[in-house]
Scaffold this active site. Structure first.
Site: not given
Length: 355
Positions: A84, A153
């Site tokens: 990322e 998450h």
């Protein structure tokens, strides 16, 4: 996890379908509305491209970019390694150079790996360059709790990004929000954080003929009054709007007329719409899935207290939020950690001082 997610989808689809009574509308899922926006903007502007993990040959982890790689090729739809920080940096650099990248995070939980690129490179450069270097970039992907994916998450980053000057933060709820706001984000010359919701991807919502056209764009920084009311203002965003709408149906049966505001944009916040509604209803409840401490509801409450709207309140501002803990994995504890329509109804009754 899959069965729990499917149950939520079915429930949301039924609820959204109840409100599809208008003529000349078409039911479109949020996923397909986002896909339409991406397709139209890539076709419209040669500078627009999308990059991220599995966005090309796999059609996206959630199939939002389905068919785009086959249509536009490797230069416009770019698969990246699992890094990322790396691909967010590439995207920011491309924006510096005059392109208009759409940087997809498979989930915004992973955006923390790229936080320096988002906050220090994207959000601050226009200011630090005295307006000479615009950063037209969109960071998009699913945000907040899904189903059965536990603490790492399930986080809602709405308040995190809304805290930062230099970013615009958009939180679509239905399909028209998704398409119109994403197109606006791509066309904007500022970095935009576009927070979608995984549970809403597969939910169909009515889209008007206007919204299905290629030139449909919604304004950034303008909230939508979903239902007008006179007794209490309920302010929500993203999936929280569904809770507000479900609560509205229950409250209506008890003679309580709630005004529902879908914020759509968290930064810049459309405080005028909230303030004017509070002046009319004299009561305010905010709804969000994120944590309560330093959340969006807390900011709205502070702005109300600091404005002339405070003098119109007949009761304190109350908030409905997620519980202030990391998300549990167990289904029963997960449900207990998240807000629901019953919480909204109970809170509205409390602010109105009714049984």
């Amino acid at each position: 996890m899959i069965s729990r997610s499917n149950h939520l989808l079915r429930q949301l689809a039924v609820n959204s379908g109840k409100r599809c009574l208008a003529t000349n509308t078409q039911m479109v899922t949020v996923r397909d509305a986002l896909n339409q926006a991406l397709d139209e903007e890539i076709q419209r502007d040669d500078r627009v491209f999308i990059l991220g993990e599995e966005v090309a040959q796999y059609d996206g982890a959630y199939k939002v970019s389905k068919g785009l790689w086959k249509k536009y090729g490797d230069d416009r739809v770019v698969d990246t390694p699992i890094t990322e920080m790396g691909f967010a940096g590439i995207a920011v650099g491309a924006a510096f150079a005059g392109l208009r990248p759409i940087c997809e995070f498979m989930t915004f939980n992973f955006s923390m790996q790229a936080i320096d690129q988002i906050i220090n490179s994207a959000a601050k450069t226009f200011y630090m360059s005295a307006g000479r270097v615009p950063v037209p970039i969109v960071f998009r992907g699913p945000n907040g709790a899904a189903a059965g994916v536990a603490a790492q998450h399930s986080q809602d980053y709405s308040a995190w990004f809304a805290h930062c000057p230099g970013l615009k933060v958009l939180t679509p709820y239905d399909s028209e929000d998704a398409k119109g706001l994403l197109k606006a984000a791509i066309r904007d010359d500022n970095p935009v954080v576009f927070l979608e919701n995984e549970i809403l991807y597969g939910v169909p919502f009515p889209m008007s003929e206007e919204a299905l056209k290629n030139d449909f764009v919604l304004p950034i920084g303008k909230a939508k009054i979903v239902h007008e009311g006179s007794d209490v203002t309920i302010v929500a965003y993203s999936r929280g709007v569904q809770l507000a709408l479900d609560a509205h149906e229950q409250l209506k049966k008890e003679g309580i007329n709630a005004e529902i505001i879908n914020l759509r944009t968290l930064r810049p916040l459309d405080f005028e719409t909230i303030k004017n509604s509070v002046k009319k209803t004299h009561h305010l409840v905010t709804v969000e899935y994120g944590w309560p401490f330093a959340g969006i509801g807390a900011e709205i409450s502070a702005q109300i207290v600091e404005s002339e709207a405070f003098d119109y309140l007949d009761a304190p501002v109350l908030r409905v939020t997620g519980v202030d803990i990391p998300m549990p994995y167990t289904a029963t504890l997960e449900a207990a950690a998240l807000p629901n329509a019953g919480h909204v109804v109970k809170t509205v009754k409390k602010v109105l001082n009714v049984a």
